[in-house]
Write a protein that holds these residues in place. Structure first.
Motif, PDB file in Angstrom:
ATOM      1  N   THR A  93       2.605   0.926  12.325  1.00 26.68           N
ATOM      2  CA  THR A  93       2.615   2.310  12.763  1.00 26.68           C
ATOM      3  C   THR A  93       1.829   2.450  14.067  1.00 26.68           C
ATOM      4  N   PRO A  94       2.120   3.479  14.849  1.00 27.17           N
ATOM      5  CA  PRO A  94       1.362   3.714  16.081  1.00 27.17           C
ATOM      6  C   PRO A  94      -0.124   3.990  15.811  1.00 27.17           C
ATOM      7  N   GLU A  95      -0.438   4.464  14.612  1.00 30.75           N
ATOM      8  CA  GLU A  95      -1.824   4.776  14.259  1.00 30.75           C
ATOM      9  C   GLU A  95      -2.648   3.534  13.949  1.00 30.75           C
ATOM     10  N   GLY A  96      -2.004   2.369  13.875  1.00 26.65           N
ATOM     11  CA  GLY A  96      -2.732   1.134  13.610  1.00 26.65           C
ATOM     12  C   GLY A  96      -2.732   0.678  12.168  1.00 26.65           C
ATOM     13  N   SER A  97      -1.892   1.256  11.351  1.00 26.69           N
ATOM     14  CA  SER A  97      -1.778   0.783   9.968  1.00 26.69           C
ATOM     15  C   SER A  97      -0.472   0.013   9.820  1.00 26.69           C
ATOM     16  N   LYS A  98      -0.258  -0.517   8.648  1.00 26.62           N
ATOM     17  CA  LYS A  98       0.982  -1.245   8.394  1.00 26.62           C
ATOM     18  C   LYS A  98       1.485  -0.936   6.994  1.00 26.62           C
ATOM     19  N   THR A  99       2.787  -1.090   6.835  1.00 27.02           N
ATOM     20  CA  THR A  99       3.415  -0.982   5.529  1.00 27.02           C
ATOM     21  C   THR A  99       4.147  -2.282   5.267  1.00 27.02           C
ATOM     22  N   VAL A 100       3.778  -2.945   4.185  1.00 27.73           N
ATOM     23  CA  VAL A 100       4.511  -4.112   3.720  1.00 27.73           C
ATOM     24  C   VAL A 100       5.398  -3.605   2.594  1.00 27.73           C
ATOM     25  N   TRP A 101       6.679  -3.901   2.669  1.00 34.07           N
ATOM     26  CA  TRP A 101       7.639  -3.364   1.709  1.00 34.07           C
ATOM     27  C   TRP A 101       8.555  -4.466   1.195  1.00 34.07           C
TER      28      TRP A 101
END
Length: 124
Positions: free
Chosen positions: A107-115
């Motif tokens: 994400t642009p906010e610096g987080s991530k989603t692993v799916w």
């Protein structure tokens, strides 16, 4: 679910996943979803300093999608050759072997989603 996870959180999260899958008529996906979700939660416990994450279980026409979002911007990376006696480094290889599809969204906010997604037999 917004959570701060610890060493024993995976057990409770598996119970929630099992309940959702049963309610959705997808109990045959339970073992796969529980194991893959446990790996992602273990990665949060091991690699995210504040251990906070958001977990989403999403019913889809073809099966189920599971997302684990955390505040660590660094995406997971495969460990390459893991020694047989190593206690870590197998998570992504296990995920690859278990599920139908998986990935990482930054994400642009610096987080991530692993799916990951697990499909019913009719959609494979």
């Amino acid at each position: 679910m917004h959570l701060t996870v610890g060493a024993h959180s995976a057990r409770h999260i598996r119970r929630i996943a099992r309940s959702c899958l049963a309610e959705w008529g997808l109990p045959h996906l339970t073992d796969t979803v529980e194991l893959a979700l446990t790996e992602l939660v273990a990665n949060v416990v091991r690699h995210v300093p504040d251990r906070r994450c958001t977990i989403a279980l999403l019913r889809q026409p073809a099966g189920v999608r599971v997302e684990v979002t955390d505040g660590a911007a660094r995406p997971p990376s495969p460990q390459g050759d893991v020694r047989p006696d190593s206690e870590t480094g197998r998570g992504l290889a296990l995920l690859e072997a278990l599920v139908d599809k998986w990935g990482v969204d930054l994400t642009p906010e610096g987080s991530k989603t692993v799916w990951f997604e697990c499909c019913t037999a009719a959609f494979r």
